[in-house]
Every structure is written in C-alpha cells, then in structure tokens.
Motif scaffolding. Structure first.
Motif, PDB file in Angstrom:
ATOM      1  N   ALA A 245      47.642  47.701  47.906  1.00 49.28           N
ATOM      2  CA  ALA A 245      47.158  47.141  46.764  1.00 49.28           C
ATOM      3  C   ALA A 245      45.777  47.465  46.445  1.00 49.28           C
ATOM      4  N   LEU A 246      45.053  47.219  47.525  1.00 47.19           N
ATOM      5  CA  LEU A 246      43.540  47.340  47.368  1.00 47.19           C
ATOM      6  C   LEU A 246      43.202  48.810  47.206  1.00 47.19           C
ATOM      7  N   GLU A 247      43.889  49.558  47.687  1.00 49.72           N
ATOM      8  CA  GLU A 247      43.870  51.220  47.410  1.00 49.72           C
ATOM      9  C   GLU A 247      44.106  51.524  46.153  1.00 49.72           C
ATOM     10  N   ASN A 248      45.498  50.871  45.579  1.00 51.04           N
ATOM     11  CA  ASN A 248      45.461  51.165  44.170  1.00 51.04           C
ATOM     12  C   ASN A 248      44.453  50.654  43.334  1.00 51.04           C
ATOM     13  N   VAL A 249      43.842  49.327  43.631  1.00 50.32           N
ATOM     14  CA  VAL A 249      42.822  48.965  42.837  1.00 50.32           C
ATOM     15  C   VAL A 249      41.750  49.847  42.964  1.00 50.32           C
TER      16      VAL A 249
ATOM     17  N   TYR B 220      58.191  42.286  46.642  1.00 55.31           N
ATOM     18  CA  TYR B 220      56.842  42.251  46.441  1.00 55.31           C
ATOM     19  C   TYR B 220      56.236  40.925  47.179  1.00 55.31           C
ATOM     20  N   LEU B 221      55.279  41.323  48.009  1.00 60.34           N
ATOM     21  CA  LEU B 221      54.771  40.238  48.915  1.00 60.34           C
ATOM     22  C   LEU B 221      53.238  40.221  48.725  1.00 60.34           C
ATOM     23  N   VAL B 222      52.759  41.087  47.818  1.00 65.57           N
ATOM     24  CA  VAL B 222      51.248  40.688  47.536  1.00 65.57           C
ATOM     25  C   VAL B 222      50.880  41.431  46.061  1.00 65.57           C
ATOM     26  N   GLU B 223      50.073  40.622  45.467  1.00 63.54           N
ATOM     27  CA  GLU B 223      49.611  41.474  44.246  1.00 63.54           C
ATOM     28  C   GLU B 223      48.112  41.191  43.992  1.00 63.54           C
ATOM     29  N   VAL B 224      47.387  42.113  43.736  1.00 68.16           N
ATOM     30  CA  VAL B 224      45.755  41.929  43.769  1.00 68.16           C
ATOM     31  C   VAL B 224      45.479  42.256  42.270  1.00 68.16           C
ATOM     32  N   GLU B 225      44.699  41.506  41.734  1.00 66.32           N
ATOM     33  CA  GLU B 225      44.063  41.944  40.710  1.00 66.32           C
ATOM     34  C   GLU B 225      42.468  41.723  40.430  1.00 66.32           C
ATOM     35  N   THR B 226      41.735  42.360  39.809  1.00 73.12           N
ATOM     36  CA  THR B 226      40.399  42.300  39.605  1.00 73.12           C
ATOM     37  C   THR B 226      39.673  42.258  38.118  1.00 73.12           C
TER      38      THR B 226
END
Length: 135
Positions: free
Chosen positions: A59-63, A123-129
């Motif tokens: 998820a961090l890489e996707n961001v 889905y175990l994690v979701e990251v937004e920024t």
C-alpha cells in the motif's frame, strides 16, 4: 515565484512525538495539494498479499507510485493515515519501507487507526495521504 517551504514542526508546548514524525506541518497558501484516496495493498497484477505486513508495504508503494505520477515524492506528503484491521506481528518490513520512503527527510504527521473491518474482509490495511505538488 517560488512558494514558501512547508514547515514541519514539533511544538515544545506538547510532549515530543512518540515516533519519527512531525506533529504539524504548515503548508503555505497557494500550494497545490493532492488528496490520495485510501490505497489497499494490492499488487499491480491485482493480487493481494496474505499478511498485514505485506499489504502495508505494498500500500505504501502504491501511494509512492501515485505521487510519482503527479510529480510528487514521499517527502511531499503532509499527512499520512493508516487504517488497519489486523495488528502487525512483525513491524520490521513496515518500518523499513517507511524509513526508505522518508530517508533524509522528516516524516509527515501520521495516524494509525485500528478498525474492525475494511471494505472487504481480505483487505487488512488501507493507506491514504495528502501531499503537495512541487512547483
């Protein structure tokens, strides 16, 4: 005209952060902002890693990839949020990915929220920024 820099602050009137992040960031007026929707840890082929650690790293890489598509880098993040439905048992891969993203720069304010469930149970994690776009 070059805009004023973003200021990363840790006011002395509150306890220091418990981790490596800023308490507050001041974004100057006129700065373009990116609001990145929550990213799950799916790989480019659509597959989903099995563990919360692997999903968090992806998820961090996707961001990072989304920011890059707009001409921004991780150091342009002004807020980072994690929504997690399973507590990691091995923080090392998450810490390593986060450290690599912010190598040499102060990380933005960060929030970790544990939730009972995300949109789908796998889905175990979701990251937004929120990030700025460099001029």
């Amino acid at each position: 005209m070059r805009s004023a820099p973003i200021r990363k602050l840790n006011p002395e009137t509150v306890a220091p952060p418990i981790g490596d992040y800023s308490r507050v960031e001041v974004v100057p007026a006129g700065t373009r902002l990116l609001f990145v929707a929550g990213q799950i840890g799916n790989r480019p082929d659509g597959s989903l890693p099995a563990t919360v650690e692997e999903q968090c790293v992806q998820a961090l890489e996707n961001v990072r990839l989304i920011l890059a598509s707009q001409g921004a880098k991780p150091e342009h993040m002004v807020k980072l949020m994690f929504y997690v439905s399973a507590k990691p048992t091995d923080w090392a891969p998450i810490g390593e990915k986060r450290a690599a993203l912010f190598r040499g720069v102060q990380p933005p304010p960060v929030t970790w929220v544990y939730v009972s469930e995300l949109f789908r149970p796998e889905y175990l994690v979701e990251v937004e920024t929120v990030a700025t776009v460099p001029q």
